[in-house]
Enzyme design. Structure first.
Site, PDB file in Angstrom:
ATOM      1  N   CYS A   2      22.900  46.136  -6.588  1.00 23.58           N
ATOM      2  CA  CYS A   2      22.164  47.363  -6.911  1.00 23.58           C
ATOM      3  C   CYS A   2      22.472  48.480  -5.915  1.00 23.58           C
ATOM      4  O   CYS A   2      22.735  48.222  -4.743  1.00 23.58           O
ATOM      5  CB  CYS A   2      20.673  47.089  -6.875  1.00 23.58           C
ATOM      6  SG  CYS A   2      20.178  45.729  -7.908  1.00 23.58           S
ATOM      7  N   ARG A  27      29.817  49.429  -6.393  1.00 20.06           N
ATOM      8  CA  ARG A  27      29.091  48.235  -5.950  1.00 20.06           C
ATOM      9  C   ARG A  27      28.918  47.228  -7.084  1.00 20.06           C
ATOM     10  O   ARG A  27      28.652  46.051  -6.830  1.00 20.06           O
ATOM     11  CB  ARG A  27      27.707  48.632  -5.414  1.00 20.06           C
ATOM     12  CG  ARG A  27      27.760  49.483  -4.175  1.00 20.06           C
ATOM     13  CD  ARG A  27      26.413  50.074  -3.854  1.00 20.06           C
ATOM     14  NE  ARG A  27      25.450  49.078  -3.446  1.00 20.06           N
ATOM     15  CZ  ARG A  27      25.297  48.629  -2.207  1.00 20.06           C
ATOM     16  NH1 ARG A  27      26.074  49.096  -1.256  1.00 20.06           N
ATOM     17  NH2 ARG A  27      24.385  47.745  -1.914  1.00 20.06           N
ATOM     18  N   TRP A  75      22.084  45.587 -10.763  1.00 16.96           N
ATOM     19  CA  TRP A  75      22.913  44.397 -10.994  1.00 16.96           C
ATOM     20  C   TRP A  75      21.917  43.274 -11.255  1.00 16.96           C
ATOM     21  O   TRP A  75      21.189  42.863 -10.357  1.00 16.96           O
ATOM     22  CB  TRP A  75      23.773  44.114  -9.762  1.00 16.96           C
ATOM     23  CG  TRP A  75      24.779  43.031  -9.931  1.00 16.96           C
ATOM     24  CD1 TRP A  75      26.043  43.147 -10.439  1.00 16.96           C
ATOM     25  CD2 TRP A  75      24.630  41.654  -9.555  1.00 16.96           C
ATOM     26  NE1 TRP A  75      26.673  41.935 -10.405  1.00 16.96           N
ATOM     27  CE2 TRP A  75      25.832  40.999  -9.873  1.00 16.96           C
ATOM     28  CE3 TRP A  75      23.599  40.901  -8.998  1.00 16.96           C
ATOM     29  CZ2 TRP A  75      26.034  39.645  -9.647  1.00 16.96           C
ATOM     30  CZ3 TRP A  75      23.796  39.552  -8.770  1.00 16.96           C
ATOM     31  CH2 TRP A  75      25.002  38.941  -9.097  1.00 16.96           C
ATOM     32  N   ASN A 101      16.721  46.886  -4.316  1.00 18.93           N
ATOM     33  CA  ASN A 101      17.948  46.092  -4.265  1.00 18.93           C
ATOM     34  C   ASN A 101      17.589  44.796  -3.540  1.00 18.93           C
ATOM     35  O   ASN A 101      17.109  44.855  -2.412  1.00 18.93           O
ATOM     36  CB  ASN A 101      19.020  46.883  -3.487  1.00 18.93           C
ATOM     37  CG  ASN A 101      20.248  46.050  -3.174  1.00 18.93           C
ATOM     38  OD1 ASN A 101      20.463  44.982  -3.745  1.00 18.93           O
ATOM     39  ND2 ASN A 101      21.065  46.543  -2.249  1.00 18.93           N
ATOM     40  N   GLY A 102      17.765  43.662  -4.179  1.00 21.80           N
ATOM     41  CA  GLY A 102      17.438  42.390  -3.531  1.00 21.80           C
ATOM     42  C   GLY A 102      16.621  41.499  -4.460  1.00 21.80           C
ATOM     43  O   GLY A 102      16.610  41.704  -5.679  1.00 21.80           O
ATOM     44  N   GLU A 490      44.207  33.296  -3.500  1.00 24.07           N
ATOM     45  CA  GLU A 490      43.810  34.704  -3.560  1.00 24.07           C
ATOM     46  C   GLU A 490      44.440  35.393  -4.780  1.00 24.07           C
ATOM     47  O   GLU A 490      43.784  36.191  -5.458  1.00 24.07           O
ATOM     48  CB  GLU A 490      44.207  35.394  -2.244  1.00 24.07           C
ATOM     49  CG  GLU A 490      44.004  36.881  -2.184  1.00 24.07           C
ATOM     50  CD  GLU A 490      42.565  37.359  -2.437  1.00 24.07           C
ATOM     51  OE1 GLU A 490      41.647  36.524  -2.454  1.00 24.07           O
ATOM     52  OE2 GLU A 490      42.382  38.562  -2.660  1.00 24.07           O
ATOM     53  N   LYS A 494      42.256  37.186  -7.729  1.00 27.67           N
ATOM     54  CA  LYS A 494      42.448  38.591  -8.138  1.00 27.67           C
ATOM     55  C   LYS A 494      42.595  38.663  -9.655  1.00 27.67           C
ATOM     56  O   LYS A 494      41.985  39.501 -10.300  1.00 27.67           O
ATOM     57  CB  LYS A 494      43.721  39.188  -7.520  1.00 27.67           C
ATOM     58  CG  LYS A 494      43.693  39.663  -6.113  1.00 27.67           C
ATOM     59  CD  LYS A 494      42.815  40.820  -5.773  1.00 27.67           C
ATOM     60  CE  LYS A 494      41.393  40.428  -5.591  1.00 27.67           C
ATOM     61  NZ  LYS A 494      40.968  39.945  -4.306  1.00 27.67           N
ATOM     62  N   GLU A 497      39.241  37.828 -11.522  1.00 24.95           N
ATOM     63  CA  GLU A 497      38.201  38.853 -11.312  1.00 24.95           C
ATOM     64  C   GLU A 497      38.367  40.060 -12.213  1.00 24.95           C
ATOM     65  O   GLU A 497      37.395  40.549 -12.764  1.00 24.95           O
ATOM     66  CB  GLU A 497      38.300  39.399  -9.878  1.00 24.95           C
ATOM     67  CG  GLU A 497      37.642  38.588  -8.826  1.00 24.95           C
ATOM     68  CD  GLU A 497      37.571  39.360  -7.514  1.00 24.95           C
ATOM     69  OE1 GLU A 497      38.636  39.726  -6.985  1.00 24.95           O
ATOM     70  OE2 GLU A 497      36.460  39.587  -7.043  1.00 24.95           O
ATOM     71  N   HIS A 513      49.123  15.944  -8.898  1.00 27.62           N
ATOM     72  CA  HIS A 513      47.903  15.131  -8.912  1.00 27.62           C
ATOM     73  C   HIS A 513      46.905  15.614  -9.954  1.00 27.62           C
ATOM     74  O   HIS A 513      45.726  15.273  -9.874  1.00 27.62           O
ATOM     75  CB  HIS A 513      47.257  15.119  -7.527  1.00 27.62           C
ATOM     76  CG  HIS A 513      48.152  14.528  -6.471  1.00 27.62           C
ATOM     77  ND1 HIS A 513      48.479  13.199  -6.438  1.00 27.62           N
ATOM     78  CD2 HIS A 513      48.827  15.118  -5.454  1.00 27.62           C
ATOM     79  CE1 HIS A 513      49.298  12.968  -5.419  1.00 27.62           C
ATOM     80  NE2 HIS A 513      49.533  14.122  -4.816  1.00 27.62           N
ATOM     81  N   LYS A 612      30.414  44.694  -5.430  1.00 24.31           N
ATOM     82  CA  LYS A 612      31.253  44.876  -4.243  1.00 24.31           C
ATOM     83  C   LYS A 612      30.624  44.218  -3.020  1.00 24.31           C
ATOM     84  O   LYS A 612      31.314  43.567  -2.245  1.00 24.31           O
ATOM     85  CB  LYS A 612      31.466  46.368  -3.989  1.00 24.31           C
ATOM     86  CG  LYS A 612      32.417  46.663  -2.846  1.00 24.31           C
ATOM     87  CD  LYS A 612      33.822  46.237  -3.175  1.00 24.31           C
ATOM     88  CE  LYS A 612      34.792  46.408  -2.024  1.00 24.31           C
ATOM     89  NZ  LYS A 612      36.031  45.646  -2.261  1.00 24.31           N
TER      90      LYS A 612
HETATM   91  O1  M6R Z   1      32.220  41.676   1.631  1.00 26.73           O
HETATM   92  P1  M6R Z   1      32.713  40.264   1.747  1.00 26.73           P
HETATM   93  O2  M6R Z   1      34.099  40.181   2.239  1.00 26.73           O
HETATM   94  O3  M6R Z   1      31.781  39.390   2.526  1.00 26.73           O
HETATM   95  O4  M6R Z   1      32.701  39.730   0.256  1.00 26.73           O
HETATM   96  C1  M6R Z   1      32.982  38.403  -0.063  1.00 26.73           C
HETATM   97  C2  M6R Z   1      33.289  38.254  -1.531  1.00 26.73           C
HETATM   98  O5  M6R Z   1      32.183  38.620  -2.299  1.00 26.73           O
HETATM   99  C3  M6R Z   1      34.493  39.121  -1.946  1.00 26.73           C
HETATM  100  O6  M6R Z   1      35.609  38.843  -1.181  1.00 26.73           O
HETATM  101  C4  M6R Z   1      34.809  38.913  -3.432  1.00 26.73           C
HETATM  102  O7  M6R Z   1      35.341  37.649  -3.639  1.00 26.73           O
HETATM  103  C5  M6R Z   1      35.745  40.040  -3.863  1.00 26.73           C
HETATM  104  N1  M6R Z   1      35.333  40.575  -5.103  1.00 26.73           N
HETATM  105  C6  M6R Z   1      37.158  39.632  -3.914  1.00 26.73           C
HETATM  106  O8  M6R Z   1      38.014  40.518  -4.526  1.00 26.73           O
END
Ligand code: M6R
Length: 617
Positions: A2, A27, A75, A101-102, A490, A494, A497, A513, A612
């Site tokens: 949020c 965010r 959110w 937010n929370g 990673e 990407k 996501e 395996h 974010k």
């Molecule tokens: O702000 P942070 O690095 O602690 O965030 C951790 C994850 O939420 C963040 O890396 C998430 O996986 C991203 N969306 C990756 O692209």
């Protein structure tokens, strides 16, 4: 997560709030709302499921109606994304408005009590419970001032929150509070701004107060900013900070998406990460956080790295780097698992938290646990003055600049750069790295921005073309060995996501395996195969894939022949030491995910369901 924006001053609050909400869009959110305290002393509320543009469509009539107001991007946690569940929430008597937010964890018990007292609820949210709790306190104790009632209510709830509250009988007053979720107060000229981060008000003021954990503030033009402890109402002196952020850093600068801009910024961001720290001509690394605590690290029984998501992948590469160059044992843990599994932590441990945002709730909680147990805690964060950076004993900022795209790109390569410098510094300090090796390695690291420039120039069009072939793909496999196994994880993260294609990262040798069962002519496999680092083994893995007709997209070094001869598509990158190859290889992986997502019409900068900074657990 949020986003909150609030304003009291002389400008049109509608414009300030709406523009501020747009700045917080990165965010991640699913609905948006606004409330204004109009000149005739009543609240005007508009809220809707969807984006800020959808909110504008239902609220434009509110333009020019008020100089006080607040807005929210939600959110969803409690209740689906819907108009009803969107914030702001209004109390039963219509006098209080609240954005949050929370998560209020004990909202259910409070809701039951309030329902028994005759309160009704329009939404499924925990937030609507909190705003009615404040009303209930004011109803039963009419002598209480608005801000005191908010404080009483906050002492009844537990969980995490950043809130802003308005009361119709207190025109021009905003009450804000923070426990676990960030909130900044911008100090303008006869105006005040509230926001989840400074981006909504950076063009109006360079002065801000970051509200600390457990603090609340009452803000008005007449009385300024009055900060108190939520617990005992003790007065707190504000610490005013000068913002380093500038407006260009948070705009797209001609790129179609923030993510593409941030991918292309990497030569500069990595250079900025090393600036003043890696002094190649002098043959030294002088990074304050680590240099001041070398003995702490040297004498550590072990280093534990905690993080989530992309930062966790950086942590895995950090493990390889620190164990190889400094020979200190390292463990890497998901923060969310670490915090709940009763881990063994001793005073001899050094715990490194890696977080781009510095606000991730799980990482923060894991860090607090490690601190309680007496470990030395070190932060690697991108956001200056973020919550994590403030609770650590020491740390290093990544200095990648603001990262707006939800998918982390430049922050990841900056994290790898910081981890590389830490590993090399520790190794040279404790003698596990000779002076010659150290000098060679820092020279190589220093050359990485140039190599990334070359990658961006030479692979961009190729990757774009390759991406076109995979718009309809259902699955992807990413493989790598050694340092490039986490790079494969990673790459897969990407892709899933932002394109919503299922993708898995695997150590190439583990393929046999299990995942090998998935391979047929429809399975695209991205394999990171630089010449330095288990190349012969990778060649065998590619043979195994081709024997099952899998489609191979190979990242190879220039001049490669064996993998090249078998691959369906090639992406050529310049050679570097194996330990730095994930930094270089990540760039085409980011571009591949980006273009596949763009061709599929996905919202690259704000992928569905993602946030974010993940400020709830
Ligand atoms: O702000 P942070 O690095 O602690 O965030 C951790 C994850 O939420 C963040 O890396 C998430 O996986 C991203 N969306 C990756 O692209």
């Amino acid at each position: 997560m949020c986003g909150i924006v609030g304003y009291t001053g002389h400008q049109d609050a509608y414009n300030v709030v709406i523009n501020g909400l747009r700045r917080l869009e990165y965010r991640g959110y699913d609905s948006a709302g606004i409330v204004l305290d109009t000149d005739n002393g009543s609240f005007e509320v508009a809220k809707t499921k969807g984006k800020v543009d959808d909110l504008v469509a239902v609220s434009e009539n509110l333009k020019g109606r008020a100089t006080v107001g607040m807005g929210h991007t939600r959110w969803a946690t409690h209740g689906v994304p819907s108009d009803r569940n969107s914030h702001p929430h209004i109390s039963n008597n219509g006098k209080l408005a609240l954005v949050h937010n929370g998560i209020i964890e004990n909202f259910d018990a409070i809701k039951t009590i309030l329902t028994d007292k005759g309160f009704t609820f329009k939404s499924e949210t925990d937030t609507e419970v909190l705003v009615n709790l404040i009303q209930y306190i004011m109803d039963t104790k009419p002598e209480l001032d608005f801000s005191i009632a908010v404080r009483f209510a906050l002492n009844e709830v537990y969980g995490a929150y950043a809130i802003t509250v308005m009361h119709a009988d207190y025109p021009g007053v905003l009450v804000v509070a923070r426990l676990g979720s960030p909130l900044a107060i911008g100090l303008g000229n006869q105006e005040y701004f509230i926001a989840s981060d400074a981006s909504p008000f950076v063009e109006f003021t360079k002065e801000a107060i970051y509200l600390e954990e457990g603090h609340m503030a009452t803000i008005s033009l007449e009385k300024g900013v009055d900060i108190r402890s939520i617990k005992d109402n003790s007065k707190i002196d504000p610490v005013v900070q000068e913002l380093k952020l500038n407006i260009e850093q948070i705009e797209k600068g001609g790129y179609e998406h923030f993510m593409l801009k941030e991918i292309f910024e990497q030569p500069k961001s990595i250079h900025d990460t090393m600036r003043g720290r890696l002094l190649v001509n002098e043959g030294i690394i002088k990074m304050a956080g680590i240099c001041d605590h070398l003995e702490k690290f040297n004498n550590a029984g072990r280093i534990i790295i905690i993080a989530c998501g992309t930062s966790w992948h950086a942590g895995l590469i950090g493990e390889y780097l620190i164990e190889e160059f400094a020979r200190i044992p390292v463990e890497v843990e998901y923060a969310s698992e670490f915090r709940y599994r009763n881990p063994i932590i001793t005073e001899k441990d050094v715990v490194i938290a890696i977080s781009q945002s510095g606000e991730t709730a799980d990482t923060m909680a894991a860090l607090k646990l490690a601190k309680e147990k007496g470990a030395f805690i070190y932060g690697i964060c991108n956001v200056v003055d973020s919550s994590i950076s403030r609770i650590t004993d020491a740390g290093s900022y990544t200095h990648a600049g603001p990262e707006i795209g939800v998918a982390s790109t430049k922050a990841f390569t900056a994290q790898l750069t910081v981890l590389s410098m830490i590993a090399l510094k520790l190794g040279s300090h404790n003698g596990t790295l000779s002076t010659g090796e150290f000098r060679n390695l820092i020279a190589e690291l220093y050359a990485i921005p140039k190599k990334i420039e070359e990658v961006l120039e030479t692979t961009h069009d190729t990757v774009k073309e390759i991406a076109k072939n995979y718009i309809g793909a259902q699955n992807f496999l990413y493989l790598g060995r050694g340092y490039n196994f986490p790079a494969a994880l990673e790459g897969a993260l990407k892709l899933k996501e932002i394109s919503y294609i299922h993708a898995e990262g695997y150590p190439a040798a583990e393929m046999k395996h299990g995942p090998i069962a998935l391979i047929d002519e429809n399975m695209p496999i991205v394999i990171i195969s630089p010449r330095k680092g288990h190349y012969d083994k990778i060649v065998s893995n590619v043979q195994e894939i081709k024997a099952r007709k899998g489609q191979v997209i190979a990242i190879v070094n220039k001049g490669d022949d064996q993998v090249t001869a078998m691959a369906d598509y090639l992406i050529e990158i310049p050679e570097t030491s194996e330990c730095f190859s994930p930094i270089v290889a990540s760039v085409p992986l980011q571009l591949l995910a980006y273009y596949i997502a763009v061709y599929r019409g996905a919202n690259v900068d704000q992928p569905r369901n993602l946030a974010k900074s993940v400020t709830v657990e």
